[in-house]
Design a protein around this motif. Sequence first.
Motif, PDB file in Angstrom:
ATOM      1  N   ALA A 187       5.375  16.342  69.962  1.00 21.63           N
ATOM      2  CA  ALA A 187       4.043  16.869  69.663  1.00 21.63           C
ATOM      3  C   ALA A 187       3.968  18.281  70.236  1.00 21.63           C
ATOM      4  O   ALA A 187       4.183  18.488  71.435  1.00 21.63           O
ATOM      5  CB  ALA A 187       2.970  15.987  70.267  1.00 21.63           C
ATOM      6  N   THR A 188       3.668  19.254  69.384  1.00 21.66           N
ATOM      7  CA  THR A 188       3.794  20.663  69.767  1.00 21.66           C
ATOM      8  C   THR A 188       2.648  21.478  69.183  1.00 21.66           C
ATOM      9  O   THR A 188       2.208  21.226  68.061  1.00 21.66           O
ATOM     10  CB  THR A 188       5.128  21.238  69.251  1.00 21.66           C
ATOM     11  OG1 THR A 188       6.202  20.402  69.693  1.00 21.66           O
ATOM     12  CG2 THR A 188       5.358  22.649  69.752  1.00 21.66           C
ATOM     13  N   VAL A 189       2.169  22.472  69.921  1.00 18.26           N
ATOM     14  CA  VAL A 189       1.164  23.414  69.428  1.00 18.26           C
ATOM     15  C   VAL A 189       1.891  24.567  68.739  1.00 18.26           C
ATOM     16  O   VAL A 189       2.784  25.181  69.316  1.00 18.26           O
ATOM     17  CB  VAL A 189       0.286  23.939  70.565  1.00 18.26           C
ATOM     18  CG1 VAL A 189      -0.709  24.977  70.042  1.00 18.26           C
ATOM     19  CG2 VAL A 189      -0.449  22.791  71.248  1.00 18.26           C
ATOM     20  N   VAL A 190       1.504  24.841  67.486  1.00 23.47           N
ATOM     21  CA  VAL A 190       2.099  25.929  66.709  1.00 23.47           C
ATOM     22  C   VAL A 190       0.965  26.683  66.022  1.00 23.47           C
ATOM     23  O   VAL A 190      -0.006  26.074  65.551  1.00 23.47           O
ATOM     24  CB  VAL A 190       3.109  25.411  65.661  1.00 23.47           C
ATOM     25  CG1 VAL A 190       3.853  26.586  65.020  1.00 23.47           C
ATOM     26  CG2 VAL A 190       4.096  24.429  66.278  1.00 23.47           C
ATOM     27  N   SER A 191       1.107  28.008  65.931  1.00 24.67           N
ATOM     28  CA  SER A 191       0.052  28.827  65.328  1.00 24.67           C
ATOM     29  C   SER A 191       0.638  29.935  64.472  1.00 24.67           C
ATOM     30  O   SER A 191       1.660  30.527  64.816  1.00 24.67           O
ATOM     31  CB  SER A 191      -0.812  29.458  66.421  1.00 24.67           C
ATOM     32  OG  SER A 191      -1.780  30.336  65.862  1.00 24.67           O
ATOM     33  N   TYR A 193      -2.615  24.822  65.929  1.00 23.16           N
ATOM     34  CA  TYR A 193      -2.703  23.396  65.625  1.00 23.16           C
ATOM     35  C   TYR A 193      -1.787  22.621  66.557  1.00 23.16           C
ATOM     36  O   TYR A 193      -0.640  23.015  66.799  1.00 23.16           O
ATOM     37  CB  TYR A 193      -2.273  23.115  64.187  1.00 23.16           C
ATOM     38  CG  TYR A 193      -3.333  23.441  63.170  1.00 23.16           C
ATOM     39  CD1 TYR A 193      -4.208  22.463  62.710  1.00 23.16           C
ATOM     40  CD2 TYR A 193      -3.464  24.728  62.677  1.00 23.16           C
ATOM     41  CE1 TYR A 193      -5.183  22.765  61.780  1.00 23.16           C
ATOM     42  CE2 TYR A 193      -4.446  25.038  61.745  1.00 23.16           C
ATOM     43  CZ  TYR A 193      -5.309  24.047  61.304  1.00 23.16           C
ATOM     44  OH  TYR A 193      -6.280  24.351  60.386  1.00 23.16           O
ATOM     45  N   LEU A 194      -2.292  21.506  67.055  1.00 24.25           N
ATOM     46  CA  LEU A 194      -1.454  20.540  67.726  1.00 24.25           C
ATOM     47  C   LEU A 194      -0.859  19.638  66.650  1.00 24.25           C
ATOM     48  O   LEU A 194      -1.571  18.853  66.016  1.00 24.25           O
ATOM     49  CB  LEU A 194      -2.260  19.720  68.727  1.00 24.25           C
ATOM     50  CG  LEU A 194      -1.561  18.483  69.315  1.00 24.25           C
ATOM     51  CD1 LEU A 194      -0.235  18.860  69.969  1.00 24.25           C
ATOM     52  CD2 LEU A 194      -2.480  17.757  70.274  1.00 24.25           C
ATOM     53  N   LEU A 195       0.436  19.758  66.407  1.00 27.02           N
ATOM     54  CA  LEU A 195       1.123  18.942  65.414  1.00 27.02           C
ATOM     55  C   LEU A 195       1.580  17.657  66.086  1.00 27.02           C
ATOM     56  O   LEU A 195       2.396  17.678  67.012  1.00 27.02           O
ATOM     57  CB  LEU A 195       2.315  19.699  64.833  1.00 27.02           C
ATOM     58  CG  LEU A 195       2.006  21.093  64.257  1.00 27.02           C
ATOM     59  CD1 LEU A 195       3.267  21.698  63.645  1.00 27.02           C
ATOM     60  CD2 LEU A 195       0.880  21.037  63.237  1.00 27.02           C
ATOM     61  N   ALA A 242       5.425  32.433  63.212  1.00 25.25           N
ATOM     62  CA  ALA A 242       4.745  31.378  63.956  1.00 25.25           C
ATOM     63  C   ALA A 242       4.972  31.543  65.452  1.00 25.25           C
ATOM     64  O   ALA A 242       6.040  31.995  65.890  1.00 25.25           O
ATOM     65  CB  ALA A 242       5.242  30.013  63.500  1.00 25.25           C
ATOM     66  N   GLU A 243       3.977  31.177  66.220  1.00 30.71           N
ATOM     67  CA  GLU A 243       4.076  31.161  67.673  1.00 30.71           C
ATOM     68  C   GLU A 243       4.050  29.712  68.152  1.00 30.71           C
ATOM     69  O   GLU A 243       3.150  28.952  67.810  1.00 30.71           O
ATOM     70  CB  GLU A 243       2.910  31.935  68.293  1.00 30.71           C
ATOM     71  CG  GLU A 243       2.895  33.413  67.934  1.00 30.71           C
ATOM     72  CD  GLU A 243       1.720  34.150  68.561  1.00 30.71           C
ATOM     73  OE1 GLU A 243       0.932  33.484  69.278  1.00 30.71           O
ATOM     74  OE2 GLU A 243       1.607  35.362  68.345  1.00 30.71           O
ATOM     75  N   PHE A 244       5.049  29.350  68.948  1.00 30.96           N
ATOM     76  CA  PHE A 244       5.140  27.989  69.476  1.00 30.96           C
ATOM     77  C   PHE A 244       4.533  27.955  70.874  1.00 30.96           C
ATOM     78  O   PHE A 244       4.870  28.769  71.735  1.00 30.96           O
ATOM     79  CB  PHE A 244       6.597  27.530  69.505  1.00 30.96           C
ATOM     80  CG  PHE A 244       7.134  27.171  68.148  1.00 30.96           C
ATOM     81  CD1 PHE A 244       7.259  25.841  67.766  1.00 30.96           C
ATOM     82  CD2 PHE A 244       7.478  28.161  67.242  1.00 30.96           C
ATOM     83  CE1 PHE A 244       7.742  25.509  66.516  1.00 30.96           C
ATOM     84  CE2 PHE A 244       7.956  27.839  65.981  1.00 30.96           C
ATOM     85  CZ  PHE A 244       8.092  26.514  65.612  1.00 30.96           C
ATOM     86  N   GLY A 245       3.624  27.005  71.051  1.00 30.81           N
ATOM     87  CA  GLY A 245       2.952  26.867  72.333  1.00 30.81           C
ATOM     88  C   GLY A 245       3.413  25.634  73.083  1.00 30.81           C
ATOM     89  O   GLY A 245       4.596  25.281  73.080  1.00 30.81           O
ATOM     90  N   GLN A 246       2.476  24.949  73.688  1.00 21.71           N
ATOM     91  CA  GLN A 246       2.782  23.838  74.590  1.00 21.71           C
ATOM     92  C   GLN A 246       3.376  22.645  73.843  1.00 21.71           C
ATOM     93  O   GLN A 246       2.963  22.316  72.732  1.00 21.71           O
ATOM     94  CB  GLN A 246       1.508  23.404  75.316  1.00 21.71           C
ATOM     95  CG  GLN A 246       1.711  22.298  76.339  1.00 21.71           C
ATOM     96  CD  GLN A 246       0.434  22.009  77.108  1.00 21.71           C
ATOM     97  OE1 GLN A 246      -0.395  22.894  77.308  1.00 21.71           O
ATOM     98  NE2 GLN A 246       0.273  20.781  77.538  1.00 21.71           N
ATOM     99  N   GLY A 295      -4.393  24.396  74.419  1.00 26.12           N
ATOM    100  CA  GLY A 295      -4.598  25.656  73.709  1.00 26.12           C
ATOM    101  C   GLY A 295      -4.612  25.533  72.205  1.00 26.12           C
ATOM    102  O   GLY A 295      -4.242  26.477  71.502  1.00 26.12           O
ATOM    103  N   ALA A 296      -5.047  24.394  71.689  1.00 21.81           N
ATOM    104  CA  ALA A 296      -5.110  24.178  70.236  1.00 21.81           C
ATOM    105  C   ALA A 296      -6.559  24.137  69.770  1.00 21.81           C
ATOM    106  O   ALA A 296      -7.477  23.852  70.544  1.00 21.81           O
ATOM    107  CB  ALA A 296      -4.405  22.882  69.853  1.00 21.81           C
ATOM    108  N   ALA A 297      -6.750  24.431  68.487  1.00 17.85           N
ATOM    109  CA  ALA A 297      -8.082  24.356  67.885  1.00 17.85           C
ATOM    110  C   ALA A 297      -8.299  23.045  67.148  1.00 17.85           C
ATOM    111  O   ALA A 297      -9.419  22.543  67.067  1.00 17.85           O
ATOM    112  CB  ALA A 297      -8.284  25.524  66.927  1.00 17.85           C
ATOM    113  N   PHE A 298      -7.217  22.493  66.573  1.00 24.60           N
ATOM    114  CA  PHE A 298      -7.296  21.272  65.775  1.00 24.60           C
ATOM    115  C   PHE A 298      -6.041  20.440  66.006  1.00 24.60           C
ATOM    116  O   PHE A 298      -5.016  20.945  66.470  1.00 24.60           O
ATOM    117  CB  PHE A 298      -7.400  21.588  64.272  1.00 24.60           C
ATOM    118  CG  PHE A 298      -8.578  22.443  63.895  1.00 24.60           C
ATOM    119  CD1 PHE A 298      -9.821  21.874  63.682  1.00 24.60           C
ATOM    120  CD2 PHE A 298      -8.441  23.807  63.736  1.00 24.60           C
ATOM    121  CE1 PHE A 298     -10.907  22.652  63.325  1.00 24.60           C
ATOM    122  CE2 PHE A 298      -9.512  24.606  63.376  1.00 24.60           C
ATOM    123  CZ  PHE A 298     -10.762  24.017  63.171  1.00 24.60           C
TER     124      PHE A 298
END
Length: 287
Positions: free
Chosen positions: A154-158, A163-165, A123-127, A190-193
């Motif tokens: 609240a974190t973006v993970v891919s 996804y913005l979780l 997994a890649e952790f984003g913003q 930078g999230a899709a959903f």
Amino acid sequence: MHYWQLDVFAERPLTGNGLAVFPDAHALSTATMQRLTQELRQFESIFLLPGDSPGRCRAQIFTAEEELPFAGHPILGAAALLHHLHAPAEHAEWTLQLKAKSVHVITRRHGQGFYAEMDQGQAEFGQRLDNATARAVADAFGLGDDHLDRRYPATVVSTGLPYLLLPVTAAGLAGARQRRLLDPELRACGAAFVFLLDVDNREGRTWDPAGVIEDIATGSAAGPVAAYLVEQGLHARGEAFSLNQGRFLHRPSTLAVCVGAEGRVRVGGHVQLVARADLLVAPAALG
């Protein structure tokens, strides 16, 4: 041309997440794949094309709105169908080449259906969202500040699809309804959903970008959620556990997940074959 109707993340037929699979779509253009997905009204459809060796194939996945670079339940369903069509053995392995990456899937027969498990990689952790932005996203689902679970960020993970979780309370998850487009917020982080996550009950919900259709069981989100829960110290690496989705659509689904010792995320579930249909219109006429 045949296509199949399957249920994925389903302990029995007519549960879990429905899927249309075209096992040999070499005669279809990308535009026709998109139109067929719109015709069938599934959340996603997957189209398989010949690969360069046995056990390998190329795949294209569509929602009604667009082609996706990666998705979860279509990959598991497609691998189970390939096992049904091409492998008499109890166990089999497959590699599906998508636009975003190659995905390795193992399948085994289970009762009248199959169990399939994919390796989504690391997994890649984003913003990580600030409180004001998290509140703005929650507001789009009709949720107030008291519905946010502030224990977790609240974190973006891919694992191929970002996804913005957004952690929410159980009451927030039950009452959520997407009420407006989230394009500005999603582009900014930078999230899709967006995936609403009740951490305590390991349960979530997500919608298409327009907020019209709620997804029943989201394999591409299950990997990021699993990695997120491990990152938060709620599960150990190597520990298998389950996520829940679809209850509010009366299609309860169980998604099995595990983050390995090396950080690679595995997502699996049961697959049921429901129906096979014939496409009566010649592919050339659909173009």
